[in-house]
Design a protein around this motif. Structure first.
Motif, mmCIF file in Angstrom:
data_model
loop_
_atom_site.group_PDB
_atom_site.id
_atom_site.type_symbol
_atom_site.label_atom_id
_atom_site.label_comp_id
_atom_site.label_asym_id
_atom_site.label_seq_id
_atom_site.Cartn_x
_atom_site.Cartn_y
_atom_site.Cartn_z
ATOM 1 N N GLN A 73 0.843 -1.174 0.000
ATOM 2 C CA GLN A 73 0.000 0.000 0.000
ATOM 3 C C GLN A 73 0.894 1.245 0.000
ATOM 4 O OE1 GLN A 73 -2.749 -0.127 3.245
ATOM 5 N NE2 GLN A 73 -4.041 1.399 2.258
ATOM 6 N N ALA A 74 0.531 2.235 -0.770
ATOM 7 C CA ALA A 74 1.329 3.459 -0.794
ATOM 8 C C ALA A 74 1.227 4.169 0.552
ATOM 9 C CB ALA A 74 0.854 4.380 -1.923
ATOM 10 N N SER A 75 2.327 4.741 0.989
ATOM 11 C CA SER A 75 2.367 5.497 2.257
ATOM 12 C C SER A 75 1.814 4.676 3.421
ATOM 13 C CB SER A 75 1.553 6.803 2.149
ATOM 14 O OG SER A 75 1.961 7.552 1.046
ATOM 15 N N GLU A 76 2.105 3.386 3.435
ATOM 16 C CA GLU A 76 1.450 2.502 4.388
ATOM 17 C C GLU A 76 1.660 2.906 5.845
ATOM 18 O OE1 GLU A 76 1.296 -2.113 4.023
ATOM 19 O OE2 GLU A 76 2.440 -1.637 5.809
ATOM 20 N N ILE A 77 2.868 3.364 6.198
ATOM 21 C CA ILE A 77 3.118 3.684 7.614
ATOM 22 C C ILE A 77 2.320 4.891 8.077
ATOM 23 C CG2 ILE A 77 5.415 2.638 7.642
ATOM 24 C CD1 ILE A 77 6.559 5.484 7.612
ATOM 25 N N TYR A 78 1.743 5.627 7.142
ATOM 26 C CA TYR A 78 0.862 6.734 7.527
ATOM 27 C C TYR A 78 -0.604 6.347 7.425
ATOM 28 C CZ TYR A 78 4.821 9.901 7.644
ATOM 29 O OH TYR A 78 6.000 10.515 7.973
ATOM 30 N N GLY A 79 -0.869 5.063 7.252
ATOM 31 C CA GLY A 79 -2.250 4.620 7.154
ATOM 32 C C GLY A 79 -2.718 4.408 5.730
ATOM 33 N N GLY A 80 -1.812 4.604 4.776
ATOM 34 C CA GLY A 80 -2.179 4.377 3.386
ATOM 35 C C GLY A 80 -2.892 5.568 2.785
ATOM 36 N N ILE A 81 -2.976 5.584 1.477
ATOM 37 C CA ILE A 81 -3.734 6.626 0.783
ATOM 38 C C ILE A 81 -4.576 5.961 -0.294
ATOM 39 C CG2 ILE A 81 -1.662 7.178 -0.587
ATOM 40 C CD1 ILE A 81 -2.854 10.063 -0.783
ATOM 41 N N ASN A 82 -5.853 6.284 -0.244
ATOM 42 C CA ASN A 82 -6.858 5.579 -1.023
ATOM 43 C C ASN A 82 -6.592 5.624 -2.529
ATOM 44 O OD1 ASN A 82 -9.198 4.553 -2.102
ATOM 45 N ND2 ASN A 82 -10.521 5.581 -0.632
ATOM 46 N N GLU B 163 -10.569 8.807 -9.414
ATOM 47 C CA GLU B 163 -11.727 7.934 -9.418
ATOM 48 C C GLU B 163 -12.626 8.186 -8.209
ATOM 49 O OE1 GLU B 163 -12.605 5.940 -11.715
ATOM 50 O OE2 GLU B 163 -10.791 5.539 -12.894
ATOM 51 N N VAL B 164 -13.908 8.083 -8.436
ATOM 52 C CA VAL B 164 -14.856 8.227 -7.338
ATOM 53 C C VAL B 164 -14.634 7.102 -6.336
ATOM 54 C CG1 VAL B 164 -17.286 8.285 -6.718
ATOM 55 C CG2 VAL B 164 -16.528 9.316 -8.850
ATOM 56 N N THR B 165 -14.502 5.907 -6.837
ATOM 57 C CA THR B 165 -14.360 4.745 -5.975
ATOM 58 C C THR B 165 -13.216 3.855 -6.435
ATOM 59 O OG1 THR B 165 -16.763 4.765 -5.844
ATOM 60 C CG2 THR B 165 -15.627 2.898 -4.855
ATOM 61 N N PRO B 166 -12.002 4.087 -5.949
ATOM 62 C CA PRO B 166 -10.934 3.119 -6.233
ATOM 63 C C PRO B 166 -11.314 1.801 -5.569
ATOM 64 C CG PRO B 166 -10.059 5.125 -5.220
ATOM 65 C CD PRO B 166 -11.551 5.147 -5.052
ATOM 66 N N ARG B 167 -11.057 0.713 -6.220
ATOM 67 C CA ARG B 167 -11.571 -0.553 -5.676
ATOM 68 C C ARG B 167 -10.762 -1.722 -6.227
ATOM 69 N NH1 ARG B 167 -16.622 -1.928 -3.427
ATOM 70 N NH2 ARG B 167 -16.903 0.166 -2.643
ATOM 71 N N PHE C 224 -6.649 -2.837 -9.162
ATOM 72 C CA PHE C 224 -7.377 -2.827 -10.438
ATOM 73 C C PHE C 224 -7.830 -1.431 -10.830
ATOM 74 C CE2 PHE C 224 -11.161 -3.192 -13.108
ATOM 75 C CZ PHE C 224 -10.655 -3.965 -14.139
ATOM 76 N N ARG C 225 -8.467 -0.740 -9.925
ATOM 77 C CA ARG C 225 -8.827 0.655 -10.227
ATOM 78 C C ARG C 225 -8.076 1.583 -9.290
ATOM 79 N NH1 ARG C 225 -14.349 0.832 -10.659
ATOM 80 N NH2 ARG C 225 -14.063 0.543 -12.862
ATOM 81 N N SER C 226 -6.934 2.070 -9.764
ATOM 82 C CA SER C 226 -6.103 2.953 -8.966
ATOM 83 C C SER C 226 -6.205 4.367 -9.509
ATOM 84 C CB SER C 226 -4.644 2.498 -9.016
ATOM 85 O OG SER C 226 -4.525 1.182 -8.541
ATOM 86 N N ARG C 227 -5.838 5.309 -8.676
ATOM 87 C CA ARG C 227 -5.895 6.705 -9.125
ATOM 88 C C ARG C 227 -4.648 7.088 -9.917
ATOM 89 N NH1 ARG C 227 -8.969 8.359 -3.658
ATOM 90 N NH2 ARG C 227 -11.001 8.686 -4.600
ATOM 91 N N GLU C 228 -3.570 6.354 -9.681
ATOM 92 C CA GLU C 228 -2.353 6.532 -10.479
ATOM 93 C C GLU C 228 -2.047 5.179 -11.099
ATOM 94 O OE1 GLU C 228 0.934 8.298 -8.438
ATOM 95 O OE2 GLU C 228 2.414 7.446 -9.808
ATOM 96 N N PHE C 229 -1.908 5.152 -12.420
ATOM 97 C CA PHE C 229 -1.699 3.863 -13.078
ATOM 98 C C PHE C 229 -0.871 4.058 -14.333
ATOM 99 C CE2 PHE C 229 -4.828 4.703 -16.415
ATOM 100 C CZ PHE C 229 -5.578 5.714 -15.827
ATOM 101 N N GLU C 230 -0.361 2.946 -14.842
ATOM 102 C CA GLU C 230 0.499 3.045 -16.016
ATOM 103 C C GLU C 230 -0.158 2.394 -17.216
ATOM 104 O OE1 GLU C 230 4.556 2.332 -15.171
ATOM 105 O OE2 GLU C 230 5.166 2.309 -17.285
ATOM 106 N N GLN C 231 -0.070 3.111 -18.323
ATOM 107 C CA GLN C 231 -0.674 2.611 -19.558
ATOM 108 C C GLN C 231 0.397 2.239 -20.562
ATOM 109 O OE1 GLN C 231 -3.178 6.233 -20.224
ATOM 110 N NE2 GLN C 231 -4.814 4.737 -20.462
#
Length: 518
Positions: free
Chosen positions: A21-30, A243-247, A251-258
């Motif tokens: 998880q990104a920034s996990e030690i801070y509780g993660g970021i959605n 994204e309204v709902t990353p999930r 699979f549905r991330s706010r930062e992704f590579e194409q």
RNA sequence: GCGGGAGUAGCUCAAUUGGUAGAGCGUCAGCCUUCCAAGCUGAAUGUCGUGGGUUCGAGCCCCAUCUCCCGCUCCA
């Protein structure tokens, strides 16, 4: 086949350092995920496979529908583009669907989806407008209330309700009137500011797709590379969608590579290139191990298509059945005929001629050359998600075999495996570690371009095999008691556990052959 | 955004009516080990997601918030 557990796949991904998880030690970021050491290697290998099979050796030498080798050139454009790019592409408008919030129920609705029951007479006489969503429980409920209040009711869009009557609208899930907020733009592009002063005049956006960078540089590529149509421009890179709902894990991330191809051709050839790319891309994913009923190619209905593709030859998705979509599928790659919409838009917004002069077309002249034809090319876009590809590969490769002493393994294609091989001494004595170190050093020198070769002397041989199984390492080479005298080692196959003996001087050759079988 | 569930060691999970946080596996070190997570000895690792509150005392009770999972919604 038993259904794979997403929980177990995620646990393995974490435990072995594929995904954090990104920034996990801070509780993660959605909606944001990092790749660990093995995940980074896996992702790089998938990107590299795409690069090789798309740019360096397009379609692995297969001929296009025109009977010629497929032409492809690479490009690398910026994440932040001129803001006008997104006006031209339709993202500023298309991304800002106005939304309406309900202060009472806390629900959020798309403004253009909300309808209201109003009296047929047109005059509510101070009574409420009854808002609802089609095919939702609110429809019947509100209709009943409206009919009780007005008798005959008609349906109008919420946007047709006069602004001064807004306070009398009863929300679909509300008890009291006036709970709906004004419609607000809900932009799915990440906003930022260019320059240190950060005023509203300096607004820019993080790209929501890599495609537009290609369209914007189309003319420069033409002018500098001597390419002729039909040809493609390929690019990999990060994109961002708020994204309204990353999930669903990554699979549905706010930062992704194409990994995107924009393939330019004459309108008359667009349909056959569309079919070519659709089938080629499907076959490519299959070649990497996504086979069988977990992978499908799905043609979109016309209604499903995006605005830019409505009139085109078609849109298809390569879809994978993830554990979290099962029995449904999730998109890995979309292949769309985008027509000449994008080039047309940029031509208009930038006031620049983006037409191509095709000297192979037009009527035949007496001197044997052709008159030529000027046109705005059509585009076939195979657009793949790299992170989704990695996730699909992890899900496909994850295997539980209770009959094995180490039940979990990743059956990754050797080409994609993050660790390419491992060398062990059977036991850490009797001269074996010295031999295995030497073999390991040799393999590292020969294979470092493809990926790491591990060497491990600690603990039992079984535990070392098990570790490599979970990392997806396809082959382990073990130096044993016979090695010194017979000059042979054992090769242990990840998927079968089977072993064979080969000459120690043939190990590099063996591994090279296995890694190239793809 | 709504509804439901869950956050305790790297992973999977315990912890009685509120009383100083444990196990298995993994990791590391040593021994042992001649082909599949074997064994023995030892070690490290937790602000119990975060922030408040109640209490003599909170992993446990209350409030807020973050994150993840599931179902809706959304996915131009």
């Amino acid at each position: 086949m038993t259904k794979k557990s997403m929980d177990k796949i995620m646990a393995l991904a974490k435990r072995r350092g594929f995904v954090f998880q990104a920034s996990e030690i801070y509780g993660g970021i959605n909606g944001f995920w990092d790749y660990g050491p093995l995940g980074t290697l896996l992702k790089r290998n998938l990107r590299e496979a795409w690069w090789q099979d798309v740019v360096l050796f397009p379609c692995r030498g297969a001929l296009g529908p025109n009977g010629e080798p497929v032409r492809m050139v690479p490009l690398d454009t910026t994440i932040i583009q001129h803001p006008k790019v997104w006006e031209a592409s339709g993202h500023v408008a298309g991304f800002s669907d106005p939304m309406v919030d309900c202060r009472e129920s806390k629900a959020r609705y798309r403004f253009d989806h909300l309808l209201v029951f109003a009296p047929a007479s047109g005059d509510t006489q101070g009574k409420p407008y009854f808002a609802y969503l089609t095919d939702s429980p609110s429809e019947a409920k509100q209709k009943k209330k409206a009919e009780k209040a007005f008798g005959d009711v008609i349906t109008i869009a919420l946007s047709e309700v006069p602004k001064d009557a807004w306070a009398r609208v009863l929300g679909p899930d509300a008890e009291k009137v006036g709970s709906l907020t004004e419609p607000r733009a809900f932009n799915l592009m990440f906003k930022t500011y260019v320059g240190a002063t950060a005023g509203e005049d300096d607004v820019a956006y993080l790209r929501p797709e890599t495609a537009q960078g290609i369209f914007v540089q189309f003319k420069n590529v033409l002018d500098t590379t001597r390419v002729k149509l039909p040809f493609g421009i390929a690019q990999t890179g990060k994109s961002f969608r708020n994204e309204v709902t990353p999930r669903n894990f990554t699979f549905r991330s706010r930062e992704f590579e194409q990994m995107e191809i924009e393939f330019f051709c004459h309108e008359s050839e667009a349909a056959e290139w569309y079919r070519f790319w659709r089938d080629t891309r499907m076959a490519w994913w299959q070649s990497l191990g996504l086979k069988g009923e977990n992978l499908v190619l799905r043609e979109h209905d016309r209604e499903e298509r995006a605005h830019y593709a409505k009139e085109g030859a078609g849109v298809s998705d390569v879809e994978f059945r993830f554990p979290f979509t099962d029995p449904g599928f999730g998109e890995l790659e979309g292949i769309a005929h985008r027509t000449n919409f994008d080039l047309g838009q940029h031509q208009k917004f930038a006031r620049t001629n983006l037409e191509f002069f095709d000297s192979d077309r037009g009527e035949l002249l007496p001197n044997g050359s052709r008159k030529g034809e000027k046109y705005l090319p059509h585009v076939i876009e195979p657009s793949a998600g790299l992170d989704r590809g990695v996730l699909a590969l992890l899900c496909e490769a994850y295997t539980e075999d209770p009959s094995r002493p180490s039940p979990e393994l990743l059956r990754l294609h050797p080409r994609l495996a993050p660790v390419k091989g491992a060398v062990f001494p059977l036991v850490n004595k009797d001269g074996m570690p010295e031999i295995s170190e030497k073999l390991h050093a040799e393999l590292v020198r020969k294979f470092y371009r493809l990926g790491p070769i591990e060497h491990d002397v600690k603990q039992s041989i079984g535990k070392r095999y098990a570790r490599m199984d979970e990392a997806g390492c396809p082959y382990c080479f073990t130096v044993d008691g016979e090695t010194a005298s017979a000059q042979t080692v054992t090769v242990r196959d990840r998927d079968t556990g089977a072993q064979e003996r080969i000459g120690i001087d043939r190990v590099a050759e063996f591994l090279a052959q296995k890694l190239e079988q793809s």
